[in-house]
Motif scaffolding. Structure first.
Motif, PDB file in Angstrom:
ATOM      1  N   LEU A 123      -6.789  21.568   7.837  1.00  0.00           N
ATOM      2  CA  LEU A 123      -7.078  20.173   7.535  1.00  0.00           C
ATOM      3  C   LEU A 123      -5.833  19.536   6.949  1.00  0.00           C
ATOM      4  CD1 LEU A 123      -9.143  17.820   7.057  1.00  0.00           C
ATOM      5  CD2 LEU A 123      -9.555  18.844   4.818  1.00  0.00           C
ATOM      6  N   GLY A 124      -5.465  18.387   7.457  1.00  0.00           N
ATOM      7  CA  GLY A 124      -4.362  17.620   6.908  1.00  0.00           C
ATOM      8  C   GLY A 124      -4.899  16.421   6.146  1.00  0.00           C
ATOM      9  N   VAL A 125      -4.332  16.157   4.988  1.00  0.00           N
ATOM     10  CA  VAL A 125      -4.751  15.022   4.160  1.00  0.00           C
ATOM     11  C   VAL A 125      -3.522  14.180   3.873  1.00  0.00           C
ATOM     12  CG1 VAL A 125      -5.788  14.309   1.974  1.00  0.00           C
ATOM     13  CG2 VAL A 125      -6.581  16.398   3.099  1.00  0.00           C
ATOM     14  N   MET A 126      -3.672  12.869   4.071  1.00  0.00           N
ATOM     15  CA  MET A 126      -2.602  11.921   3.760  1.00  0.00           C
ATOM     16  C   MET A 126      -3.171  10.852   2.830  1.00  0.00           C
ATOM     17  SD  MET A 126      -0.833  11.756   7.513  1.00  0.00           S
ATOM     18  CE  MET A 126       0.722  11.075   6.980  1.00  0.00           C
ATOM     19  N   ALA A 127      -2.330   9.944   2.370  1.00  0.00           N
ATOM     20  CA  ALA A 127      -2.767   8.870   1.477  1.00  0.00           C
ATOM     21  C   ALA A 127      -3.898   8.080   2.123  1.00  0.00           C
ATOM     22  CB  ALA A 127      -1.594   7.953   1.145  1.00  0.00           C
ATOM     23  N   HIS A 128      -4.835   7.643   1.321  1.00  0.00           N
ATOM     24  CA  HIS A 128      -5.973   6.822   1.736  1.00  0.00           C
ATOM     25  C   HIS A 128      -6.959   7.572   2.626  1.00  0.00           C
ATOM     26  CE1 HIS A 128      -3.470   3.757   0.000  1.00  0.00           C
ATOM     27  NE2 HIS A 128      -2.537   4.006   0.892  1.00  0.00           N
ATOM     28  N   HIS A 129      -6.957   8.903   2.538  1.00  0.00           N
ATOM     29  CA  HIS A 129      -7.918   9.698   3.300  1.00  0.00           C
ATOM     30  C   HIS A 129      -9.322   9.335   2.855  1.00  0.00           C
ATOM     31  CE1 HIS A 129      -9.972  13.176   4.992  1.00  0.00           C
ATOM     32  NE2 HIS A 129      -8.860  13.466   5.654  1.00  0.00           N
ATOM     33  N   GLU A 130     -10.266   9.401   3.762  1.00  0.00           N
ATOM     34  CA  GLU A 130     -11.657   9.147   3.403  1.00  0.00           C
ATOM     35  C   GLU A 130     -12.096  10.124   2.310  1.00  0.00           C
ATOM     36  OE1 GLU A 130     -13.952   6.824   4.465  1.00  0.00           O
ATOM     37  OE2 GLU A 130     -12.192   5.883   5.359  1.00  0.00           O
ATOM     38  N   PRO A 131     -12.940   9.687   1.395  1.00  0.00           N
ATOM     39  CA  PRO A 131     -13.446  10.605   0.371  1.00  0.00           C
ATOM     40  C   PRO A 131     -14.151  11.799   1.012  1.00  0.00           C
ATOM     41  CG  PRO A 131     -13.928   8.354  -0.235  1.00  0.00           C
ATOM     42  CD  PRO A 131     -13.403   8.319   1.174  1.00  0.00           C
ATOM     43  N   MET A 132     -13.931  12.987   0.437  1.00  0.00           N
ATOM     44  CA  MET A 132     -14.566  14.196   0.971  1.00  0.00           C
ATOM     45  C   MET A 132     -14.528  15.309  -0.057  1.00  0.00           C
ATOM     46  SD  MET A 132     -11.842  15.965   3.468  1.00  0.00           S
ATOM     47  CE  MET A 132     -10.190  16.294   2.902  1.00  0.00           C
ATOM     48  N   VAL A 133     -15.363  16.293   0.199  1.00  0.00           N
ATOM     49  CA  VAL A 133     -15.365  17.548  -0.544  1.00  0.00           C
ATOM     50  C   VAL A 133     -15.367  18.641   0.512  1.00  0.00           C
ATOM     51  CG1 VAL A 133     -16.652  19.037  -2.120  1.00  0.00           C
ATOM     52  CG2 VAL A 133     -16.626  16.561  -2.478  1.00  0.00           C
ATOM     53  N   MET A 187       0.838  -1.168   0.000  1.00  0.00           N
ATOM     54  CA  MET A 187       0.000   0.000   0.000  1.00  0.00           C
ATOM     55  C   MET A 187       0.888   1.238   0.000  1.00  0.00           C
ATOM     56  SD  MET A 187      -3.111   1.219   2.556  1.00  0.00           S
ATOM     57  CE  MET A 187      -3.398  -0.389   3.163  1.00  0.00           C
ATOM     58  N   ALA A 188       0.741   2.069  -1.014  1.00  0.00           N
ATOM     59  CA  ALA A 188       1.569   3.271  -1.140  1.00  0.00           C
ATOM     60  C   ALA A 188       1.157   4.322  -0.120  1.00  0.00           C
ATOM     61  CB  ALA A 188       1.444   3.838  -2.547  1.00  0.00           C
ATOM     62  N   ASN A 189       2.115   5.085   0.332  1.00  0.00           N
ATOM     63  CA  ASN A 189       1.860   6.167   1.270  1.00  0.00           C
ATOM     64  C   ASN A 189       1.896   7.523   0.585  1.00  0.00           C
ATOM     65  OD1 ASN A 189       1.520   4.527   3.538  1.00  0.00           O
ATOM     66  ND2 ASN A 189       3.730   4.356   3.795  1.00  0.00           N
ATOM     67  N   THR A 190       1.699   7.528  -0.715  1.00  0.00           N
ATOM     68  CA  THR A 190       1.664   8.770  -1.479  1.00  0.00           C
ATOM     69  C   THR A 190       0.353   8.835  -2.261  1.00  0.00           C
ATOM     70  OG1 THR A 190       2.776   7.799  -3.389  1.00  0.00           O
ATOM     71  CG2 THR A 190       4.181   8.833  -1.708  1.00  0.00           C
ATOM     72  N   PHE A 191       0.043  10.015  -2.751  1.00  0.00           N
ATOM     73  CA  PHE A 191      -1.166  10.183  -3.542  1.00  0.00           C
ATOM     74  C   PHE A 191      -0.931  11.208  -4.645  1.00  0.00           C
ATOM     75  CE2 PHE A 191      -1.484  12.977   0.129  1.00  0.00           C
ATOM     76  CZ  PHE A 191      -1.902  14.194  -0.399  1.00  0.00           C
ATOM     77  N   HIS A 192      -1.823  11.207  -5.616  1.00  0.00           N
ATOM     78  CA  HIS A 192      -1.773  12.166  -6.717  1.00  0.00           C
ATOM     79  C   HIS A 192      -2.441  13.449  -6.247  1.00  0.00           C
ATOM     80  CE1 HIS A 192      -1.661  13.560 -10.877  1.00  0.00           C
ATOM     81  NE2 HIS A 192      -2.848  14.095 -10.622  1.00  0.00           N
ATOM     82  N   PHE A 193      -1.839  14.601  -6.577  1.00  0.00           N
ATOM     83  CA  PHE A 193      -2.393  15.893  -6.196  1.00  0.00           C
ATOM     84  C   PHE A 193      -2.326  16.839  -7.380  1.00  0.00           C
ATOM     85  CE2 PHE A 193      -1.554  20.279  -4.750  1.00  0.00           C
ATOM     86  CZ  PHE A 193      -2.773  20.527  -4.134  1.00  0.00           C
ATOM     87  N   SER A 194      -3.366  17.652  -7.532  1.00  0.00           N
ATOM     88  CA  SER A 194      -3.330  18.682  -8.568  1.00  0.00           C
ATOM     89  C   SER A 194      -4.071  19.927  -8.100  1.00  0.00           C
ATOM     90  CB  SER A 194      -3.941  18.175  -9.878  1.00  0.00           C
ATOM     91  OG  SER A 194      -5.314  17.870  -9.718  1.00  0.00           O
ATOM     92  N   ILE A 195      -3.572  21.068  -8.557  1.00  0.00           N
ATOM     93  CA  ILE A 195      -4.290  22.330  -8.426  1.00  0.00           C
ATOM     94  C   ILE A 195      -4.719  22.689  -9.836  1.00  0.00           C
ATOM     95  CG2 ILE A 195      -4.166  24.783  -7.882  1.00  0.00           C
ATOM     96  CD1 ILE A 195      -2.049  24.145  -5.780  1.00  0.00           C
ATOM     97  N   GLY A 220      -9.530   9.292  -1.837  1.00  0.00           N
ATOM     98  CA  GLY A 220      -8.767   8.214  -1.222  1.00  0.00           C
ATOM     99  C   GLY A 220      -7.480   7.891  -1.957  1.00  0.00           C
ATOM    100  N   THR A 221      -7.419   8.179  -3.264  1.00  0.00           N
ATOM    101  CA  THR A 221      -6.207   7.936  -4.039  1.00  0.00           C
ATOM    102  C   THR A 221      -5.648   9.204  -4.669  1.00  0.00           C
ATOM    103  OG1 THR A 221      -7.450   7.431  -6.041  1.00  0.00           O
ATOM    104  CG2 THR A 221      -6.897   5.580  -4.605  1.00  0.00           C
ATOM    105  N   ALA A 222      -6.494  10.238  -4.771  1.00  0.00           N
ATOM    106  CA  ALA A 222      -6.078  11.494  -5.383  1.00  0.00           C
ATOM    107  C   ALA A 222      -6.791  12.650  -4.699  1.00  0.00           C
ATOM    108  CB  ALA A 222      -6.390  11.496  -6.872  1.00  0.00           C
ATOM    109  N   VAL A 223      -6.137  13.814  -4.738  1.00  0.00           N
ATOM    110  CA  VAL A 223      -6.723  15.042  -4.201  1.00  0.00           C
ATOM    111  C   VAL A 223      -6.616  16.106  -5.280  1.00  0.00           C
ATOM    112  CG1 VAL A 223      -6.576  16.817  -2.413  1.00  0.00           C
ATOM    113  CG2 VAL A 223      -6.053  14.436  -1.839  1.00  0.00           C
TER     114      VAL A 223
END
Length: 89
Positions: A34-44, A1-9, A74-77
């Motif tokens: 708010l802090g977000v890490m890999a596998h964070h619960e889905p949210m808006v 399980m990766a501890n990184t995620f995809h992020f974009s602005i 959960g996999t991207a922000v």
């Protein structure tokens, strides 16, 4: 399980920045930081104008945005905002 995620602005002009190896994200919301890490619960989340910090490769980078919408699955922000800029320290 990766501890990184995809992020974009993303802005109306296109993708401002994106990366696949983000380990942590910090953003302001109307009720606090708010802090977000890999596998964070889905949210808006609605984000007021302010600083966005991402940690990539152990280094923190700061951006300033106008109001924004943060979408996490959960996999991207993704941060959707009209304006964004890099903050140079």
């Amino acid at each position: 399980m990766a501890n990184t995620f995809h992020f974009s602005i993303e802005t109306p002009a296109g993708i401002f920045i994106e990366g696949d190896d983000i380990t942590q994200l910090e953003v302001s919301t109307p009720i606090g930081r708010l802090g977000v890490m890999a596998h964070h619960e889905p949210m808006v989340a609605a984000c007021p104008p302010g600083k966005i910090r991402i940690c990539q490769g152990g280094e923190w980078t700061t951006f300033r945005t106008s109001r924004a919408i943060l979408v996490a699955d959960g996999t991207a922000v993704k941060l959707l905002t009209p304006l964004a800029r890099l903050v140079l320290s």
